[in-house]
Design a protein around this motif. Sequence first.
Motif, PDB file in Angstrom:
ATOM      1  N   TYR A  70       2.925  15.338   3.045  1.00  0.00           N
ATOM      2  CA  TYR A  70       3.350  15.433   3.883  1.00  0.00           C
ATOM      3  C   TYR A  70       4.646  15.470   4.448  1.00  0.00           C
ATOM      4  CZ  TYR A  70      -1.176  15.256   6.113  1.00  0.00           C
ATOM      5  OH  TYR A  70      -2.624  16.106   6.217  1.00  0.00           O
ATOM      6  N   LEU A  71       5.714  15.105   5.123  1.00  0.00           N
ATOM      7  CA  LEU A  71       7.192  15.305   5.118  1.00  0.00           C
ATOM      8  C   LEU A  71       7.374  13.696   5.727  1.00  0.00           C
ATOM      9  CD1 LEU A  71       9.617  18.088   6.384  1.00  0.00           C
ATOM     10  CD2 LEU A  71       8.387  17.546   3.594  1.00  0.00           C
TER      11      LEU A  71
ATOM     12  N   PHE B 102       1.631   9.822  11.665  1.00  0.00           N
ATOM     13  CA  PHE B 102       0.889  10.470  11.888  1.00  0.00           C
ATOM     14  C   PHE B 102      -0.512  11.067  12.158  1.00  0.00           C
ATOM     15  CE2 PHE B 102       4.244   9.674   8.512  1.00  0.00           C
ATOM     16  CZ  PHE B 102       4.266  10.606   7.459  1.00  0.00           C
ATOM     17  N   VAL B 103      -0.979  12.059  13.166  1.00  0.00           N
ATOM     18  CA  VAL B 103      -2.248  12.277  12.775  1.00  0.00           C
ATOM     19  C   VAL B 103      -3.103  12.532  11.689  1.00  0.00           C
ATOM     20  CG1 VAL B 103      -3.597  12.936  14.561  1.00  0.00           C
ATOM     21  CG2 VAL B 103      -1.450  11.826  15.713  1.00  0.00           C
ATOM     22  N   LEU B 104      -4.102  12.388  11.420  1.00  0.00           N
ATOM     23  CA  LEU B 104      -4.615  13.122  10.064  1.00  0.00           C
ATOM     24  C   LEU B 104      -6.226  12.815  10.569  1.00  0.00           C
ATOM     25  CD1 LEU B 104      -2.812  10.859   7.525  1.00  0.00           C
ATOM     26  CD2 LEU B 104      -2.627  13.859   8.459  1.00  0.00           C
ATOM     27  N   MET B 105      -6.874  13.684  10.429  1.00  0.00           N
ATOM     28  CA  MET B 105      -8.339  14.146  10.479  1.00  0.00           C
ATOM     29  C   MET B 105      -8.474  12.897   9.082  1.00  0.00           C
ATOM     30  SD  MET B 105     -10.574  15.409  12.163  1.00  0.00           S
ATOM     31  CE  MET B 105     -10.071  16.479  13.350  1.00  0.00           C
ATOM     32  N   TYR B 106      -9.543  12.574   9.470  1.00  0.00           N
ATOM     33  CA  TYR B 106     -10.871  11.452   8.563  1.00  0.00           C
ATOM     34  C   TYR B 106     -11.783  12.796   7.325  1.00  0.00           C
ATOM     35  CZ  TYR B 106     -13.797   8.830   6.049  1.00  0.00           C
ATOM     36  OH  TYR B 106     -14.873   8.195   4.890  1.00  0.00           O
ATOM     37  N   GLN B 107     -10.468  12.100   6.275  1.00  0.00           N
ATOM     38  CA  GLN B 107     -11.883  12.928   4.641  1.00  0.00           C
ATOM     39  C   GLN B 107     -12.426  12.168   4.078  1.00  0.00           C
ATOM     40  OE1 GLN B 107      -8.686  15.169   2.520  1.00  0.00           O
ATOM     41  NE2 GLN B 107      -6.757  15.907   3.762  1.00  0.00           N
TER      42      GLN B 107
ATOM     43  N   LEU C  21      11.951   7.205   3.641  1.00  0.00           N
ATOM     44  CA  LEU C  21      10.066   6.872   2.761  1.00  0.00           C
ATOM     45  C   LEU C  21      10.463   8.096   2.238  1.00  0.00           C
ATOM     46  CD1 LEU C  21       8.324   6.859   6.628  1.00  0.00           C
ATOM     47  CD2 LEU C  21       8.357   5.170   4.153  1.00  0.00           C
ATOM     48  N   ASN C  22       9.714   8.314   1.387  1.00  0.00           N
ATOM     49  CA  ASN C  22       9.558   9.870  -0.076  1.00  0.00           C
ATOM     50  C   ASN C  22       8.356  11.015   1.204  1.00  0.00           C
ATOM     51  OD1 ASN C  22      10.735  11.676  -1.494  1.00  0.00           O
ATOM     52  ND2 ASN C  22       9.685  10.527  -3.412  1.00  0.00           N
ATOM     53  N   HIS C  23       7.636  10.888   1.284  1.00  0.00           N
ATOM     54  CA  HIS C  23       6.378  11.507   1.441  1.00  0.00           C
ATOM     55  C   HIS C  23       5.761  10.742   1.829  1.00  0.00           C
ATOM     56  CE1 HIS C  23       6.184  12.603  -3.223  1.00  0.00           C
ATOM     57  NE2 HIS C  23       5.542  11.669  -2.793  1.00  0.00           N
ATOM     58  N   VAL C  24       4.418  11.274   2.440  1.00  0.00           N
ATOM     59  CA  VAL C  24       3.706  10.462   2.442  1.00  0.00           C
ATOM     60  C   VAL C  24       2.053  11.454   2.272  1.00  0.00           C
ATOM     61  CG1 VAL C  24       1.464   9.560   4.511  1.00  0.00           C
ATOM     62  CG2 VAL C  24       3.716   9.691   4.231  1.00  0.00           C
ATOM     63  N   ARG C  25       0.984  11.440   1.231  1.00  0.00           N
ATOM     64  CA  ARG C  25       0.337  11.948   0.772  1.00  0.00           C
ATOM     65  C   ARG C  25      -1.367  11.678   1.647  1.00  0.00           C
ATOM     66  NH1 ARG C  25       2.262  10.611  -4.297  1.00  0.00           N
ATOM     67  NH2 ARG C  25       3.714  12.145  -4.692  1.00  0.00           N
TER      68      ARG C  25
ATOM     69  N   ASN D 124      17.138  16.545   7.439  1.00  0.00           N
ATOM     70  CA  ASN D 124      15.713  16.238   8.368  1.00  0.00           C
ATOM     71  C   ASN D 124      14.459  16.678   6.958  1.00  0.00           C
ATOM     72  OD1 ASN D 124      13.571  15.346   9.913  1.00  0.00           O
ATOM     73  ND2 ASN D 124      13.557  16.941  10.890  1.00  0.00           N
ATOM     74  N   TYR D 125      15.087  15.836   5.720  1.00  0.00           N
ATOM     75  CA  TYR D 125      14.043  16.235   4.717  1.00  0.00           C
ATOM     76  C   TYR D 125      13.650  17.347   4.260  1.00  0.00           C
ATOM     77  CZ  TYR D 125      12.739  11.740   6.512  1.00  0.00           C
ATOM     78  OH  TYR D 125      13.284  10.042   6.656  1.00  0.00           O
ATOM     79  N   THR D 126      14.732  19.201   4.538  1.00  0.00           N
ATOM     80  CA  THR D 126      14.476  20.503   4.646  1.00  0.00           C
ATOM     81  C   THR D 126      15.405  20.840   4.212  1.00  0.00           C
ATOM     82  OG1 THR D 126      12.601  20.666   6.660  1.00  0.00           O
ATOM     83  CG2 THR D 126      13.671  22.692   5.197  1.00  0.00           C
ATOM     84  N   ILE D 127      15.629  21.447   3.166  1.00  0.00           N
ATOM     85  CA  ILE D 127      17.210  22.492   2.928  1.00  0.00           C
ATOM     86  C   ILE D 127      16.772  23.516   4.016  1.00  0.00           C
ATOM     87  CG2 ILE D 127      18.148  24.479   1.599  1.00  0.00           C
ATOM     88  CD1 ILE D 127      17.158  22.096  -0.526  1.00  0.00           C
ATOM     89  N   HIS D 128      18.282  23.925   4.811  1.00  0.00           N
ATOM     90  CA  HIS D 128      18.353  24.944   6.308  1.00  0.00           C
ATOM     91  C   HIS D 128      18.964  26.137   5.566  1.00  0.00           C
ATOM     92  CE1 HIS D 128      16.151  23.008   9.159  1.00  0.00           C
ATOM     93  NE2 HIS D 128      16.869  21.508   8.314  1.00  0.00           N
TER      94      HIS D 128
END
Length: 964
Positions: A616-617, A622-627, A606-610, A98-102
């Motif tokens: 973001y993983l 994705f729910v993001l606050m407007y910038q 998907l690799n990542h989202v910016r 899940n995109y993470t090393i445990h």
Amino acid sequence: MLMVLSTGSNAVAQGLMVRNYNVKDGLANATVYAAVQDKEGFIWFATPTGVSKFDGKRFRNYSKKDGLTDNDVVKLSADSKGRVWFSTLNGLPSFFWNYTIHTGKNDSSLHVDTRGQYMQFMFEDYAGFIWFLNSDNRIIQYSGRKTTYDKLGAKPTDLFYFLRNDTIFKPLQPYFNMASLKDVNNPDQKIVYNCPFPLTSPVIQRIRKNPVIVIDNNLFTYSKQEALCFFNGNDWGIRDEISNLCIDNDNLWIGTPRSLYFLKDFFKGARNPVRLLQNHYITSLLRDHDGNIWITTFGDGVYNIPYKNFYFNYLDNTNGLYSHSIFSIARDPKTGTLLVGQNAGVLNTIDSNNRIRQFNLDTTSGRNSILSILPYKQNEMLIGADNGLFTFNTVQQKASLLKRIKTLKDVDISPNGKIRVVTKDQVICDDYSVGIEDDLITSIASINDSAYYVGTNAGLFYGNDALRTLRIPGTDSALHKSVKDLKWIDGNLWIGTSDDGIYVLRNNTVIRHLSTADKLVSDICQQLYYDGLDRLYVSTNKGVSVIDVNTQSLIRNITSNEGLMSDDTRGVYYQQGILYIATSNGLSYFHDDKMPMDTVPPAIYLNHVRYGDSTYLPGKKFVLMYQRKASFEVEFGAIAYDLPDLVEYQYNFSSDTSSGWISTMSNIVPFPDLQPDTYQLQIRARKYRSNWSQPVLISVTILPRWYQQWWARGIVILLGLTLVAFILRDVIRRIQRAEMRKTEYNRRIAELEAKALTNQMNPHFIFNSLNSVQHLIMEKEEKQALNFLADFATLMRQMLNNSRKSHISLEEEIAFLTRYIELEKIRFANVFTYQFVLQDDLKDYTIYIPPMIIQPIVENAIKHGLAPKNGSGRLEVKLVLREDMLYCSVEDDGIGWDRANEIKSGRLVKHESTALSVIRERLQIIKSFNGNVGKLEIIDKFKSGFGNKEGTLVEILIPIVKML
């Protein structure tokens, strides 16, 4: 690409196209211990400096700073849940999921005391639990919730425990290197050391089903009942210890510390091993889901053999040919001998037993590349080289010089065996030659035994043995193209040009033109070959195009993308289903109907989202606050190990104004300055010649800031409207005040004007009254004159008081008029009577009217209507209330208006006109500040339908102020 092939002095071995990936390509280290493919399709490589995750084009490297417990990763395993496990020398368990090393640092389920040992082997049971056997022969279990050391107790165990219990445990590696097959806990197991070959079907099924044990250079298929040897390295010339292996369908791959061995069709009983990658330490072998073979090495990176290359055979200077640069190819239809023409006058032959021989043609005059090979006579082939024409006997394997010719360019044989040769400046036939001075001759094609076409760099020429001259056929402009090769097929001349594709000529007229616009692989043609089966092969600098000569349409293109050694092709030959293609990098040959076509879409990820400065993983939502002025960026990729540079992407953004899919070769898609909303992004990919993959769907919600919320915008709009309302109200009030000031100013002016007009009437009344007093004095009526003066004085005081007012009450007006009429009766010797008639409704209100507006009318009635009359007269003043107006009529029975005007003196007319005009002007002024419209009308009763009555009726509507 690196060409690595087998050795052998006189036997052909299959060449394999091998790609190498190293540190320069992004690999974490040139030393690679192991490789594994995960559930998604990624290939993972274990190195001393971390692990590398590969999608076919890009490496993503992970080390301790990314979460690994140690950089030195020695083994990899992939379980059924999609986790990739890392075995490090510190023994701490860890996995990627899940995109993470445990690890034990971020996952409490992995906490365990390894006691200084590392994990050697890994198994998965049918409940999904993971079991490790460490270097101290202790068993560790991972249940998903916790990791338990010494799961089976403190007593050590061994690998055979897991192998015996194969109904419980599934190994996560295909083979095991062991020192012995002796299992002390399984004394009844049978061990067969003899390795029979070829293998029977039951043995092959056991090998594919059961784990494989490697002992030195022998391979055993293992079961609880029996361990059976199926491969002995010594029998195959392998003296080194086998370090790893891979079973690829019917093929067997063997890796050793010195070489890689490819045993093609081993499980079919074939015995033709190929030694590859000599002096390479092979550390692991992997066959991926697509059939590609991955070879990891100690110090030389990773090698990859694409699956489709197993459908091709390759020959060059590394496995039997003199040179990798090939100019011509043909096969003797009788003996089946393949002839390969190369530079330096070298001819290689390959017989039906795949034996290669080499022959050197005459090279005494320098460069002597073999440009053309054609079937000639029984067991003979005609060979055209730079410096001469040769024959080659395929039975005797002997070459002979037929004619020495300098700068030979092409050779052709007529249907009846007549040879025609062209050099750079002439055509040579059996008994004559004809030259061309200015143009360079490139090719020739015989129509029959007496006619032919010649191609030059300036166009096409036609020749005839009877005329022995060359001429330009026809007037078509296409005939002046630079010609590279010609082919006469069933009455049509096919012309391959140097830069404009293919032209088809019939009766010296162009009937078809094929170019890159028609999907021809290139417009630069190098050679034309007709297989006699309605197919024309066009060799170009970018591959081979296959054309149907009947429909004159393209069938397909063959390039390095399909598996050719090079796109620079020089010649083609086809026989019995096998297609031979000569290239500048060697000879490729394969079964034409078995050429692989990869139509399976690639797996997209998907690799990542910016967004802005945050990363973001991968996820689906994705729910993001407007910038403000921030860019939303998605980085993705596709898993494609064959031709990864040809992967094409498409995306669709639901809020984008453009319609349909947008194509791109980039794996990053930015969306700048997204406004608050919910967006749907779809991304899909396709490989070379594959279909489109199922799109990956991403939902992106940009939440507004508080000031972008509907209620905040509503408040802002409301405040704005309120501010505008206040401003408008202030402006309106200012305008109203200005208008009120202006109205008040005009009203006061009107009042002043009315008072001025009223005051203007005062001298007129005074003048008339003084005349009356003068008249009494002259008549010697002093007492009456004195009484008159007393009443006159009272009247004057009343008039002066009224003149200072804009309105007086109706009672005051009637009292004033009564006193005035009484004075006039005295002055005119009581020649008339008068009467006031008042409406009863007038008693209910207090009525205010402008002063001195009725008096002039009464005065005119007395003086000009009643005074001149013979006899007594009557005056009636009638007052009636009509809404907000006072109707007043002054009626007399005097001489009438018209007759009075006839007998008036000029002075009197002027005076009367002034009084009436003043009344009308006063009514108009009253209208300007009161709004009510007054009216003055004078009626002569005799002329206006009052019967025989005489007199005048004056009607006036007076604006009033009414109060209860």
